[in-house]
Design a protein around this motif. Structure first.
Motif, short mmCIF file in Angstrom:
data_model
loop_
_atom_site.label_atom_id
_atom_site.label_comp_id
_atom_site.label_asym_id
_atom_site.label_seq_id
_atom_site.Cartn_x
_atom_site.Cartn_y
_atom_site.Cartn_z
N ALA A 369 -13.43 -80.00 12.92
CA ALA A 369 -12.36 -80.58 13.74
C ALA A 369 -11.16 -79.66 13.89
CB ALA A 369 -11.91 -81.91 13.12
N GLY A 370 -11.15 -78.55 13.13
CA GLY A 370 -10.03 -77.61 13.21
C GLY A 370 -8.86 -78.00 12.34
N ALA A 371 -9.05 -79.03 11.46
CA ALA A 371 -7.96 -79.48 10.59
C ALA A 371 -7.87 -78.64 9.32
CB ALA A 371 -8.15 -80.95 10.22
N ASP A 372 -8.90 -77.86 9.01
CA ASP A 372 -8.91 -76.99 7.83
C ASP A 372 -9.30 -75.59 8.31
OD1 ASP A 372 -9.37 -75.59 5.49
OD2 ASP A 372 -10.39 -77.24 4.47
N LYS A 373 -8.38 -74.65 8.17
CA LYS A 373 -8.64 -73.27 8.64
C LYS A 373 -8.74 -72.28 7.48
CE LYS A 373 -6.31 -74.16 13.04
NZ LYS A 373 -7.57 -74.25 13.83
N ASP A 374 -8.71 -72.81 6.24
CA ASP A 374 -8.74 -71.94 5.06
C ASP A 374 -10.19 -71.69 4.63
OD1 ASP A 374 -8.07 -70.47 2.84
OD2 ASP A 374 -7.57 -72.22 1.61
N PHE A 375 -10.88 -70.83 5.38
CA PHE A 375 -12.27 -70.50 5.08
C PHE A 375 -12.56 -69.11 5.62
CE2 PHE A 375 -12.16 -72.67 9.16
CZ PHE A 375 -12.90 -71.83 9.98
N THR A 376 -13.70 -68.57 5.23
CA THR A 376 -14.15 -67.30 5.81
C THR A 376 -15.37 -67.56 6.69
OG1 THR A 376 -15.56 -66.82 3.91
CG2 THR A 376 -13.30 -65.98 3.85
N GLY A 377 -15.60 -66.69 7.64
CA GLY A 377 -16.69 -66.91 8.57
C GLY A 377 -16.17 -67.51 9.86
N MET A 378 -17.05 -68.18 10.62
CA MET A 378 -16.66 -68.65 11.94
C MET A 378 -17.08 -70.11 12.15
SD MET A 378 -17.89 -67.29 15.69
CE MET A 378 -19.39 -68.26 15.74
N SER A 379 -16.16 -70.91 12.70
CA SER A 379 -16.46 -72.23 13.24
C SER A 379 -15.81 -72.27 14.61
CB SER A 379 -15.91 -73.35 12.33
OG SER A 379 -16.12 -74.60 12.95
N GLU A 380 -16.63 -72.16 15.64
CA GLU A 380 -16.10 -71.95 16.99
C GLU A 380 -16.49 -73.11 17.91
OE1 GLU A 380 -16.02 -67.94 19.28
OE2 GLU A 380 -17.90 -68.92 19.82
N THR A 381 -15.50 -73.62 18.62
CA THR A 381 -15.73 -74.69 19.60
C THR A 381 -16.17 -74.08 20.92
OG1 THR A 381 -14.04 -76.04 18.55
CG2 THR A 381 -14.69 -76.67 20.75
N GLY A 382 -17.15 -74.74 21.56
CA GLY A 382 -17.73 -74.18 22.78
C GLY A 382 -16.93 -74.45 24.05
N HIS A 383 -17.50 -74.07 25.17
CA HIS A 383 -16.85 -74.17 26.49
C HIS A 383 -16.63 -75.63 26.89
CE1 HIS A 383 -15.78 -73.21 30.60
NE2 HIS A 383 -16.77 -73.95 31.05
N ASN A 384 -15.41 -75.93 27.34
CA ASN A 384 -15.05 -77.25 27.88
C ASN A 384 -15.16 -78.38 26.86
OD1 ASN A 384 -14.14 -76.74 30.41
ND2 ASN A 384 -16.00 -77.37 31.49
#
Length: 638
Positions: A369-384
C-alpha cells in the motif's frame, strides 16, 4: 444447568429482550447469533451477573463454575510473565504451593509432629488437585494458542491487545469451568490458533455458549444455534449450516401461511363490504368482522439478508501488472520478515494473504500500500493503478463530528446523495441512520462506514487488512457480495475462512521469508495443504492451473432415432406425472404444517418437517431429471 425464564431487559425505552426463554443443558455446545445490537453480549453479561434483568429470572446451580471470555479483558494489566498469569487459574493449588513452601522453611528449625502432619495433609491435597502438573498444562495451552517457550516467560504488559486476550483465554480454559461463555473468541486469533481452539472445544466436556461471526468456526464447534432476534431467543437443533437450511424452510412455510391468510382476509373483506349494507345480511357481516378481529395474524417474513444492489465503478482501468515485488527484504531488530521475496499482482487478481500472526502479513500489506517504505528491494505499482488501503487503525481517521452521509460526501464528491444512500443502505444504514454522527457509532458501525468509504473511492486496487473484524455475519455477507461484484483487483488479510473462500481466486502465504502463491480458492488451498505432510522429503510446490481438457467427440446418433425418441418421450410423461404427484404432496404437507396441533407438537412438527424436506428434495431431483431428458430429446429432434 442454566434456565432463563421470561427475561425482559430494557435500555431506556427499548427492550432488548421481551419475555425471552432459554434453557442451557449440561454439555451443550451452542452458538448464540444475531445482528449487531440484538443483545448477545448483553445476555452473556446478564448470565454472569454483571447486569440485572428488568424482569424474569435466571436460575442456575450454586456451585456452577462459569468461564467468561469478553473483550473487556483486554484492559487487564500485569508485569508478571504470561505463564504466571495463566497459572493464576489454579487458585487453590497456588495457595497450597505457597503454604507447603512456608512449612518446608519452618521445618529447617522445627521438627514437630504437628508441622509434619500439616505438611502431609497439604501435600496430599495438592497431589489430589493434580498440582504437580499445572505448569505443564499451562505450557500446553499457551503453546496451542501460539506462544513459544521463550514468549511464555515474557511479561504480559509487553504484548499487544490481541495476544493479551489469548492469555486471558488460556487462564479461563485452565480453570476447567462447567460452562464456557465466549464472546468473539476468534477475533484476535490467527488461523492456526483458531484451528487449535476448534479442536480443544470439540473435546471440551462442559457446556459452551459462543458468540461469533465466524461461520466455519461455529460449524465445527457447536451442535445448536440460538438466534437472538426481535427480543426473543429461538433455538435450532444443529450447527450454523443446519440453522440456515432450517430457517429458510421455516420462512418458506411462514411465507406460504402469510400469503394464504392474506388471500383469505381479502376474500372476507370483500364479502363484508358486499353484504354489510344489506339488512338481511348485516348479522352475517358483523359475525365475519368479529372473526377477522379475533384471527391470529401470521407475520410476513422479514428479509434479514439484504443484497448489494449497486455496481462499483472506477474511472480508469489499471495495466496488466498492478504490483511487482522484486528482491524485497524487510526486517525488524532481531526478526527477519522477508528475504529476497518476489511476487506479482496482476489485473483481476483477488488475493487472500493468509498465515500465522507474526509472519509478516500486515507488514507486506503496508509495503504494497506504500505505507511502509523501510525495506530493501522493489515494490512497484503498475500503470494507471489507483488504490485504497483499509486497516483497523483507519477507523480513527473518521471525522467524529461528521454525519455518516457527510463523511462519504467529503470522500467521494462525484457520487450523488442518492448513490451514497444506496451504498450506505447496503451497509445497513437506512433512513435517518445516515444522519447519525460518527462519534455515537459502535466499533462495528464505524468499520462499516470505513468499508463503505473504501468501496466508494475511485480505486481499481483495494488493499484490505482484517476488514471483517467487528462485523456481524450479516455485514460480512454484504462485504462478500460487494467484493464479488468489484471488477478491479484486491488483496486482503483475514482469518475468516468463509469470507476468504467466497472472495479469493489466489492464495498468498509467507513461508521461509518468501512470498508463496497457490493458484486457487481457499478451500482448494486447504485441501492441498492437508496433503503436504504426506509428501515428506518432497518439495511442496503449488499445482499449476489445469488446462481445460479437449472435448471428447460426441458419440454418433442412434440409427433408430424414432424408436429412441418414442422411449424418451414415454419416460418424460412418467416424470411429468411424478412431478404433479410430488407437488400435490408438498402442498398437503404445507397444509399440515400450518395446523396448530402439528406446529405446537415438537415431534409431529419434526416429522412433518422431515417429510417436507424429503418431498421437496425428490421434487427437485425429478425436475432435474426432466430437464436433462428434455435436452436429450431436443438434441435427437435436430
Amino acid at each position: 444447568m442454566i434456565a432463563i425464564n421470561n427475561l425482559t431487559f430494557e435500555i431506556g425505552a427499548r427492550a432488548l429482550y421481551d419475555e425471552a426463554n432459554w434453557h442451557i443443558k449440561p454439555g451443550e455446545k451452542i452458538g448464540l447469533i444475531g445482528a449487531n445490537g440484538t443483545g448477545k453480549t448483553t445476555l452473556l453479561k446478564i448470565i454472569v451477573g454483571q447486569y440485572s434483568p428488568t424482569s424474569g429470572t435466571i436460575s442456575m446451580a450454586k456451585d456452577i463454575k462459569i468461564g467468561y471470555l469478553n473483550q473487556d479483558l483486554l484492559s487487564y494489566q500485569s508485569d508478571k510473565s504470561i505463564l504466571h498469569v495463566a497459572m493464576e487459574a489454579f487458585e487453590r493449588q497456588n495457595q497450597l504451593h505457597t503454604e507447603i513452601e512456608n512449612i518446608l522453611k519452618k521445618l529447617e528449625t522445627d521438627y514437630s509432629d504437628d508441622l509434619l502432619h500439616k505438611l502431609s495433609d497439604k501435600q496430599h491435597e495438592f497431589e489430589a488437585l493434580d498440582g504437580y502438573s499445572i505448569e505443564y498444562r499451562a505450557h500446553e495451552i499457551l503453546a496451542g494458542l501460539g506462544f513459544s517457550e521463550e514468549e511464555q516467560t515474557r511479561q504480559l504488559s509487553t504484548f499487544s491487545g490481541g495476544w493479551r486476550m489469548r492469555v486471558m483465554l488460556a487462564r479461563i480454559l485452565l480453570q476447567a469451568p462447567d460452562i464456557l461463555l465466549l464472546d468473539e473468541p476468534t477475533n484476535h486469533l490467527d488461523l492456526p490458533s483458531i484451528k487449535w481452539l476448534e479442536t480443544y472445544l470439540q473435546a471440551f466436556e462442559g457446556a459452551i455458549v459462543i458468540v461469533s461471526h465466524d461461520r466455519y468456526f461455529l460449524d465445527r464447534v457447536v451442535k445448536k444455534i440460538v438466534e437472538s432476534r426481535k427480543g426473543k431467543l429461538t433455538p435450532y437443533a444443529g450447527n450454523y449450516s443446519f440453522y440456515l437450511e432450517e430457517k429458510a424452510l421455516r420462512e418458506e412455510i411462514q411465507s406460504g401461511q402469510y400469503k394464504n391468510q392474506q388471500a383469505r382476509i381479502r376474500q372476507e373483506e370483500r364479502l363484508i363490504e358486499r353484504f354489510r349494507a344489506k339488512a338481511s345480511k348485516a348479522k352475517m357481516a358483523q359475525s365475519r368482522i368479529k372473526a377477522l378481529d379475533k384471527m391470529e395474524r401470521v407475520d410476513d417474513v422479514d428479509d434479514d439478508n439484504p443484497s448489494v444492489n449497486f455496481s462499483f465503478k472506477f474511472s480508469k482501468q489499471s495495466g496488466r501488472h498492478v504490483v511487482r515485488i522484486e528482491h524485497l527484504s524487510k526486517s525488524y531488530p532481531g526478526l527477519s520478515i522477508l528475504n529476497n521475496a518476489e511476487g506479482v499482482i496482476e489485473k483481476g487478481d483477488k488475493i487472500a494473504l493468509i498465515g500465522a500472526n507474526g509472519k509478516g502479513k500486515s507488514t507486506l500489506l503496508r509495503i504494497i500500500a506504500g505505507a511502509d517504505k523501510d525495506f530493501t528491494g522493489m515494490s512497484e505499482t503498475g500503470h494507471n493503478v489507483t488504490q485504497t488501503f483499509f486497516a483497523q487503525h483507519q477507523l480513527e481517521a473518521l471525522h467524529l463530528e461528521n454525519e455518516i452521509i457527510r463523511e462519504l460526501q467529503a470522500f467521494a464528491p462525484k457520487h450523488t446523495e442518492t448513490e451514497l444512500r444506496s451504498i450506505l443502505g447496503c451497509f445497513l444504514f437506512t433512513g435517518d441512520d445516515v444522519f447519525k454522527k460518527i462519534k455515537v457509532l459502535s466499533g462495528g458501525e464505524k468499520s462499516r462506514v470505513a468499508l463503505a468509504k473504501a468501496l466508494t473511492s475511485d480505486a481499481n486496487f483495494l488493499v484490505l487488512d482484517e476488514p471483517t473484524n467487528h462485523l456481524d455475519i450479516q455485514s460480512v455477507n454484504i462485504l462478500i457480495q460487494s467484493l464479488q461484484q468489484f471488477d478491479g483487483t484486491f488483496i486482503v488479510v483475514s482469518h475468516d475462512r468463509f469470507f476468504l473462500d467466497n472472495i479469493a481466486n489466489k492464495i498468498w502465504y509467507i513461508e521461509n521469508q518468501e512470498i508463496k502463491e497457490y493458484p486457487g480458492t481457499y478451500a482448494e488451498y486447504e485441501e492441498w495443504q492437508s496433503k503436504r505432510p504426506a509428501q515428506a522429503g518432497k518439495p511442496a510446490t503449488p499445482p499449476k492451473k489445469e488446462e481445460k481438457p479437449a472435448e471428447k467427440p460426441k458419440p454418433a446418433p442412434s440409427a433408430d432415432k424414432s424408436g429412441e425418441l418414442k422411449r424418451l418421450n414415454q419416460t418424460l410423461l412418467k416424470l411429468e406425472e411424478r412431478i404433479g404427484t410430488l407437488k400435490t404432496a408438498l402442498a398437503d404437507t404445507e397444509t399440515q404444517l400450518s395446523k396448530q396441533e402439528i406446529y405446537l407438537d415438537s415431534k409431529k412438527l419434526a416429522a412433518a418437517n422431515d417429510q417436507y424436506k424429503k418431498t421437496k428434495a425428490e421434487l427437485e431431483t425429478v425436475q432435474g431429471d426432466w430437464e436433462s431428458l428434455a435436452e436429450q430429446i431436443l438434441e435427437l429432434e435436430q
